[in-house]
Design a protein around this motif. Structure first.
Motif, PDB file in Angstrom:
ATOM      1  N   LYS A  93      21.978  44.435 -31.175  1.00 57.75           N
ATOM      2  CA  LYS A  93      21.759  45.432 -30.109  1.00 57.75           C
ATOM      3  C   LYS A  93      22.999  45.650 -29.256  1.00 57.75           C
ATOM      4  CE  LYS A  93      18.493  46.865 -26.662  1.00 57.75           C
ATOM      5  NZ  LYS A  93      17.306  47.481 -27.173  1.00 57.75           N
ATOM      6  N   LEU A  94      23.694  44.552 -28.888  1.00 54.46           N
ATOM      7  CA  LEU A  94      24.786  44.654 -27.912  1.00 54.46           C
ATOM      8  C   LEU A  94      26.182  44.538 -28.529  1.00 54.46           C
ATOM      9  CD1 LEU A  94      23.197  42.437 -25.096  1.00 54.46           C
ATOM     10  CD2 LEU A  94      23.143  44.936 -25.317  1.00 54.46           C
ATOM     11  N   GLY A  95      26.243  44.277 -29.821  1.00 54.97           N
ATOM     12  CA  GLY A  95      27.533  44.092 -30.480  1.00 54.97           C
ATOM     13  C   GLY A  95      27.896  42.620 -30.559  1.00 54.97           C
ATOM     14  N   SER A  96      29.029  42.348 -31.166  1.00 48.73           N
ATOM     15  CA  SER A  96      29.464  40.966 -31.380  1.00 48.73           C
ATOM     16  C   SER A  96      30.078  40.406 -30.093  1.00 48.73           C
ATOM     17  CB  SER A  96      30.473  40.913 -32.525  1.00 48.73           C
ATOM     18  OG  SER A  96      30.776  39.577 -32.835  1.00 48.73           O
ATOM     19  N   VAL A  97      29.202  40.147 -29.110  1.00 48.98           N
ATOM     20  CA  VAL A  97      29.643  39.678 -27.798  1.00 48.98           C
ATOM     21  C   VAL A  97      29.576  38.156 -27.724  1.00 48.98           C
ATOM     22  CG1 VAL A  97      28.995  41.792 -26.583  1.00 48.98           C
ATOM     23  CG2 VAL A  97      27.307  39.996 -26.864  1.00 48.98           C
ATOM     24  N   ARG A  98      30.501  37.612 -26.959  1.00 49.89           N
ATOM     25  CA  ARG A  98      30.485  36.175 -26.720  1.00 49.89           C
ATOM     26  C   ARG A  98      29.545  35.878 -25.574  1.00 49.89           C
ATOM     27  NH1 ARG A  98      35.554  32.891 -28.103  1.00 49.89           N
ATOM     28  NH2 ARG A  98      36.366  34.037 -29.851  1.00 49.89           N
ATOM     29  N   PRO A  99      28.892  34.752 -25.565  1.00 48.65           N
ATOM     30  CA  PRO A  99      28.998  33.633 -26.490  1.00 48.65           C
ATOM     31  C   PRO A  99      28.089  33.757 -27.712  1.00 48.65           C
ATOM     32  CG  PRO A  99      27.567  32.995 -24.708  1.00 48.65           C
ATOM     33  CD  PRO A  99      28.034  34.399 -24.413  1.00 48.65           C
ATOM     34  N   PHE A 100      27.343  34.848 -27.824  1.00 45.22           N
ATOM     35  CA  PHE A 100      26.364  34.971 -28.905  1.00 45.22           C
ATOM     36  C   PHE A 100      27.008  34.916 -30.287  1.00 45.22           C
ATOM     37  CE2 PHE A 100      24.351  36.695 -25.167  1.00 45.22           C
ATOM     38  CZ  PHE A 100      23.111  36.085 -25.214  1.00 45.22           C
ATOM     39  N   CYS A 144      21.871  36.675 -21.723  1.00 49.19           N
ATOM     40  CA  CYS A 144      22.417  35.366 -21.343  1.00 49.19           C
ATOM     41  C   CYS A 144      21.343  34.491 -20.702  1.00 49.19           C
ATOM     42  CB  CYS A 144      23.612  35.538 -20.403  1.00 49.19           C
ATOM     43  SG  CYS A 144      25.059  36.228 -21.234  1.00 49.19           S
ATOM     44  N   GLN A 145      20.499  35.096 -19.877  1.00 45.84           N
ATOM     45  CA  GLN A 145      19.406  34.334 -19.261  1.00 45.84           C
ATOM     46  C   GLN A 145      18.431  33.849 -20.333  1.00 45.84           C
ATOM     47  OE1 GLN A 145      19.153  33.109 -16.205  1.00 45.84           O
ATOM     48  NE2 GLN A 145      17.260  32.086 -16.834  1.00 45.84           N
ATOM     49  N   THR A 146      18.164  34.690 -21.319  1.00 41.23           N
ATOM     50  CA  THR A 146      17.317  34.281 -22.447  1.00 41.23           C
ATOM     51  C   THR A 146      17.947  33.092 -23.162  1.00 41.23           C
ATOM     52  OG1 THR A 146      16.443  36.511 -22.737  1.00 41.23           O
ATOM     53  CG2 THR A 146      16.331  35.052 -24.646  1.00 41.23           C
ATOM     54  N   GLY A 147      19.269  33.138 -23.342  1.00 35.50           N
ATOM     55  CA  GLY A 147      19.982  32.026 -23.975  1.00 35.50           C
ATOM     56  C   GLY A 147      19.862  30.747 -23.162  1.00 35.50           C
ATOM     57  N   VAL A 148      20.001  30.856 -21.836  1.00 39.82           N
ATOM     58  CA  VAL A 148      19.853  29.694 -20.945  1.00 39.82           C
ATOM     59  C   VAL A 148      18.475  29.072 -21.139  1.00 39.82           C
ATOM     60  CG1 VAL A 148      19.600  28.982 -18.526  1.00 39.82           C
ATOM     61  CG2 VAL A 148      21.539  30.410 -19.209  1.00 39.82           C
ATOM     62  N   GLU A 149      17.444  29.901 -21.071  1.00 43.21           N
ATOM     63  CA  GLU A 149      16.072  29.399 -21.199  1.00 43.21           C
ATOM     64  C   GLU A 149      15.810  28.793 -22.583  1.00 43.21           C
ATOM     65  OE1 GLU A 149      13.816  32.882 -20.169  1.00 43.21           O
ATOM     66  OE2 GLU A 149      14.511  32.825 -18.078  1.00 43.21           O
ATOM     67  N   ALA A 150      16.350  29.434 -23.619  1.00 41.70           N
ATOM     68  CA  ALA A 150      16.146  28.937 -24.990  1.00 41.70           C
ATOM     69  C   ALA A 150      16.819  27.577 -25.195  1.00 41.70           C
ATOM     70  CB  ALA A 150      16.676  29.950 -26.002  1.00 41.70           C
ATOM     71  N   GLU A 151      18.015  27.412 -24.665  1.00 49.01           N
ATOM     72  CA  GLU A 151      18.737  26.151 -24.866  1.00 49.01           C
ATOM     73  C   GLU A 151      18.126  25.021 -24.033  1.00 49.01           C
ATOM     74  OE1 GLU A 151      20.685  25.680 -27.305  1.00 49.01           O
ATOM     75  OE2 GLU A 151      21.122  27.749 -27.840  1.00 49.01           O
ATOM     76  N   LEU A 188      24.190  25.706 -23.646  1.00 47.75           N
ATOM     77  CA  LEU A 188      23.666  25.987 -22.311  1.00 47.75           C
ATOM     78  C   LEU A 188      24.802  26.338 -21.351  1.00 47.75           C
ATOM     79  CD1 LEU A 188      21.377  26.091 -20.240  1.00 47.75           C
ATOM     80  CD2 LEU A 188      21.588  23.608 -19.971  1.00 47.75           C
ATOM     81  N   VAL A 189      25.868  25.589 -21.396  1.00 47.66           N
ATOM     82  CA  VAL A 189      27.021  25.827 -20.516  1.00 47.66           C
ATOM     83  C   VAL A 189      27.586  27.225 -20.770  1.00 47.66           C
ATOM     84  CG1 VAL A 189      29.363  25.052 -19.974  1.00 47.66           C
ATOM     85  CG2 VAL A 189      27.561  23.375 -20.336  1.00 47.66           C
ATOM     86  N   ALA A 190      27.704  27.596 -22.045  1.00 45.99           N
ATOM     87  CA  ALA A 190      28.253  28.923 -22.382  1.00 45.99           C
ATOM     88  C   ALA A 190      27.351  30.037 -21.860  1.00 45.99           C
ATOM     89  CB  ALA A 190      28.433  29.028 -23.893  1.00 45.99           C
ATOM     90  N   PHE A 191      26.045  29.869 -22.020  1.00 48.70           N
ATOM     91  CA  PHE A 191      25.124  30.902 -21.543  1.00 48.70           C
ATOM     92  C   PHE A 191      25.082  30.973 -20.018  1.00 48.70           C
ATOM     93  CE2 PHE A 191      22.963  30.506 -25.825  1.00 48.70           C
ATOM     94  CZ  PHE A 191      23.405  31.746 -26.267  1.00 48.70           C
ATOM     95  N   GLU A 192      25.206  29.819 -19.356  1.00 46.77           N
ATOM     96  CA  GLU A 192      25.237  29.829 -17.893  1.00 46.77           C
ATOM     97  C   GLU A 192      26.473  30.557 -17.385  1.00 46.77           C
ATOM     98  OE1 GLU A 192      22.721  25.800 -16.740  1.00 46.77           O
ATOM     99  OE2 GLU A 192      24.859  25.603 -17.166  1.00 46.77           O
ATOM    100  N   ARG A 193      27.593  30.412 -18.094  1.00 47.08           N
ATOM    101  CA  ARG A 193      28.829  31.084 -17.698  1.00 47.08           C
ATOM    102  C   ARG A 193      28.717  32.595 -17.827  1.00 47.08           C
ATOM    103  NH1 ARG A 193      32.794  28.472 -21.263  1.00 47.08           N
ATOM    104  NH2 ARG A 193      32.235  26.367 -20.759  1.00 47.08           N
ATOM    105  N   CYS A 194      28.011  33.054 -18.850  1.00 43.34           N
ATOM    106  CA  CYS A 194      27.931  34.517 -19.060  1.00 43.34           C
ATOM    107  C   CYS A 194      26.795  35.144 -18.270  1.00 43.34           C
ATOM    108  CB  CYS A 194      27.801  34.845 -20.539  1.00 43.34           C
ATOM    109  SG  CYS A 194      26.150  34.778 -21.242  1.00 43.34           S
ATOM    110  N   ASN A 195      25.966  34.327 -17.631  1.00 41.27           N
ATOM    111  CA  ASN A 195      24.797  34.822 -16.905  1.00 41.27           C
ATOM    112  C   ASN A 195      25.174  35.391 -15.550  1.00 41.27           C
ATOM    113  OD1 ASN A 195      22.250  35.349 -16.081  1.00 41.27           O
ATOM    114  ND2 ASN A 195      21.478  33.279 -16.297  1.00 41.27           N
TER     115      ASN A 195
END
Length: 195
Positions: A93-100, A144-151, A188-195
């Motif tokens: 959906k959003l392209g090849s964005v980091r950290p995903f 990113c918030q979804t990533g935080v919750e998932a991790e 988790l750290v990566a997702f928190e940074r992008c959130n």
């Protein structure tokens, strides 16, 4: 001997070039074989692909697992499938964005690590039924918030439920612990940074 200009000279030069090329190819082939041999040794030590996960000098399957351990393995791989499907959906959906884009590769490695355990114990690996069936959040911040919750949920699942279920199997404990640590200490750290 003096050569006349023309087609004969071109043929002679072409023949000489082909001979030189053949000599070079013969000389290079042993070097490439040595490099490939060294590369295969290095890759085998670090490889997570299905074709290099077997442990040397170990008869497969390594033993019979109780149903509770099999259930824990199934729950672990399905949770990793869910994370992979989620991160693939975000990238779609959003392209090849980091950290995903980076964590997607890590999830694939997590799945490969679990597949090695399935292989070791002669178990059938559950199919990934989630790929392409998870919807992505609409913004990067939501993703990113979804990533935080998932991790957070993933690390908690390993710590509170899956690790206690496999406590008598050192090899599985090792894999589960590594996966849990990757979730809480890296993803988790990566997702928190992008959130």
């Amino acid at each position: 001997m003096k050569l006349k200009k023309g087609k004969n000279n071109k043929l002679i030069y072409l023949s000489l070039a082909l001979i030189v090329l053949a000599v070079l190819l013969i000389a290079i082939k042993p070097i490439n074989n040595r490099q490939n041999s060294n590369q295969n040794t290095v890759n085998r030590q670090n490889c997570l692909a299905d074709d290099c996960l077997l442990v040397d000098n170990l008869d497969y399957p390594a033993g019979e697992l109780p149903q509770s351990v099999k259930d824990a393995l199934d729950e672990a791989i399905n949770d990793e499938y869910k994370a992979l499907a989620t991160y693939e959906a975000v990238i779609s959906k959003l392209g090849s964005v980091r950290p995903f884009s980076m964590i997607k590769g890590a999830e694939e490695q997590h799945i490969a690590s679990l597949k090695a355990i399935y292989d070791k114990y002669g178990l059938v690996v559950p199919k990934n039924t989630l790929s392409g069936k998870v919807t992505s959040p609409t913004t990067l911040k939501e993703a990113c918030q979804t990533g935080v919750e998932a991790e957070i949920a993933n690390a908690s699942l390993y710590r509170d439920k899956l690790l206690p279920a496999v406590k008598d199997y050192e090899d599985i404990v090792g894999v589960f612990t590594n996966l849990m640590n990757a979730s809480q200490e890296k993803h988790l750290v990566a997702f928190e940074r992008c959130n």
